[in-house]
Design an enzyme around this catalytic site. Structure first.
Site, PDB file in Angstrom:
ATOM      1  N   LYS A 163       0.838  -1.207   0.000  1.00 10.26           N
ATOM      2  CA  LYS A 163       0.000   0.000   0.000  1.00 10.26           C
ATOM      3  C   LYS A 163       0.874   1.260   0.000  1.00 10.26           C
ATOM      4  O   LYS A 163       0.592   2.221  -0.708  1.00 10.26           O
ATOM      5  CB  LYS A 163      -0.953  -0.024   1.210  1.00 10.26           C
ATOM      6  CG  LYS A 163      -2.025  -1.093   1.063  1.00 10.26           C
ATOM      7  CD  LYS A 163      -2.763  -1.408   2.347  1.00 10.26           C
ATOM      8  CE  LYS A 163      -3.628  -2.660   2.160  1.00 10.26           C
ATOM      9  NZ  LYS A 163      -4.296  -3.097   3.378  1.00 10.26           N
ATOM     10  N   GLN A 219      -4.607  -1.814   9.641  1.00  4.93           N
ATOM     11  CA  GLN A 219      -4.384  -3.092   8.954  1.00  4.93           C
ATOM     12  C   GLN A 219      -4.988  -4.245   9.774  1.00  4.93           C
ATOM     13  O   GLN A 219      -4.724  -4.372  10.971  1.00  4.93           O
ATOM     14  CB  GLN A 219      -2.876  -3.310   8.733  1.00  4.93           C
ATOM     15  CG  GLN A 219      -2.542  -4.574   7.977  1.00  4.93           C
ATOM     16  CD  GLN A 219      -3.101  -4.581   6.546  1.00  4.93           C
ATOM     17  OE1 GLN A 219      -3.014  -3.596   5.818  1.00  4.93           O
ATOM     18  NE2 GLN A 219      -3.703  -5.697   6.149  1.00  4.93           N
ATOM     19  N   ASP A 239     -11.043   2.271   3.870  1.00  5.05           N
ATOM     20  CA  ASP A 239     -11.258   0.833   3.669  1.00  5.05           C
ATOM     21  C   ASP A 239     -12.744   0.535   3.440  1.00  5.05           C
ATOM     22  O   ASP A 239     -13.098  -0.551   2.974  1.00  5.05           O
ATOM     23  CB  ASP A 239     -10.798   0.057   4.918  1.00  5.05           C
ATOM     24  CG  ASP A 239      -9.464  -0.635   4.712  1.00  5.05           C
ATOM     25  OD1 ASP A 239      -9.083  -0.863   3.549  1.00  5.05           O
ATOM     26  OD2 ASP A 239      -8.811  -0.956   5.724  1.00  5.05           O
TER      27      ASP A 239
END
Ligand code: NAD
Length: 296
Positions: free
Chosen positions: A54, A98, A121
């Site tokens: 990422k 994460q 997200d």
């Protein structure tokens, strides 16, 4: 017959290129460069790889990023305090924690601590709820990336029978919602299957579009699909392979070699859905910086 390949690497590169141009234009107009704050708790090797991917993508498209690495002993209270300070920081556009988190931390509670306007997200209940209501929102990156793939290859969705295998919060469930909404990209008749489904083949055999996100290597075999099916394989599974220097190789949830002989379109693993997930994250971060979805 052999299926046409849905090239996620190629489509993701095009998408990243578009984001890069948009970021450039945004900055040229005098705006601050978009900023993604990544929070990594602990030292899970797969999570380290994912956050690294990422970061690299951010650098490529011109999005600034930082990864905060926290001890896996951190309390939920401390983690939420850090998230709240990121929420309050006007220099941070997107926040990504994460997953998975160490088991003493509640994933739901931590996600809810993120300001939904920075939840790139698309996991926050506000974004999940707005997705269900067909309202502007951050969409979970993996299913949103799959919708982009279908669009890119002009694969019809409207009135098709889509079967989604897997019902997780991050892939299967939002995928089924996106396919079945009566909007310009959806309108499929959707069946959702999971590990409690009694006879999986009874459902998969009728799929015009089959999306598999079960985390079970080679779950879907040729005899479970009909001729001409479009197959999207989300699974990323490590299987032992002594011929590979790493000692393993990555395979999907679909028995690729046999299924591709019956399918009209298929995604490979790797190189299918995976690159799209990261590209959609870049797109969401730019949308967050522009405040496109939540203007206030
Ligand atoms: P998860 O474990 O949260 O959910 C798995 C789902 O599959 C559950 O609903 C479960 O009931 C169902 N399932 C499990 N075994 C099944 C079976 N035998 N038959 C039918 N259904 C079954 O997993 P997840 O987070 O949704 O991820 C699924 C897979 O997708 C994993 O391999 C993961 O690594 C991969 N993944 C890939 C990407 C990507 O970017 N390509 C992103 C997220 C997840």
């Amino acid at each position: 017959m052999s299926a046409e390949i849905i090239d996620g690497r190629k489509v993701a590169a095009l998408l990243r290129e578009r984001v890069q141009e948009d970021v450039q234009e945004w900055c040229t107009k005098g705006n601050r460069r978009p900023f993604l704050q990544v929070i990594l708790v602990g030292d899970d090797p797969a999570s380290i790889v994912y956050t690294g991917t990422k970061t690299k993508a951010c650098m490529e498209v011109g999005i600034e990023t930082d990864t905060m690495v926290l001890q896996d002993t951190i309390s939920e209270f401390e983690l939420k305090e850090i998230i709240q300070s990121c929420n309050a920081n006007d220099e941070i556009d997107g926040i990504l924690v994460q997953m998975p988190l160490p088991s003493h931390l509640s994933q739901h509670s931590v996600i809810e601590a993120i300001d939904h306007r920075k939840d790139v997200d698309g996991f926050h209940p506000m974004n999940v709820g707005r997705l269900s209501l067909n309202q502007p929102c951050f969409k979970s990156c993996t299913p949103a990336g799959i919708m982009e793939l279908l669009k890119h290859y002009s694969i019809p969705v409207k009135s098709q029978h889509a079967v989604v295998v897997g019902a997780s919060n991050i892939v299967g469930s939002p995928m089924a919602v996106m396919l079945s909404r009566e909007n310009s990209s959806g309108k499929a008749t959707t069946t959702i299957c999971h590990k409690y489904t009694r006879d999986l083949t009874a459902h998969t055999i009728h799929a015009d579009i089959l999306i598999v996100a079960a985390g079970q290597p080679h779950l879907i075999k040729a005899e479970m699909v009909k001729q001409g099916v479009v197959v999207i394989d989300v699974g990323i599974n490590r299987v032992a392979d002594e011929t590979n220097e790493k000692g393993y190789r990555l395979v999907g949830d679909v028995d690729y070699d046999s299924v591709k002989k019956k399918a009209s379109w298929i995604t490979p693993v790797p190189g299918g859905v995976g690159p799209m997930t990261v590209a959609m994250l870049m797109k969401n971060t730019l949308l967050a910086a522009k405040k496109s979805l939540y203007p206030n």
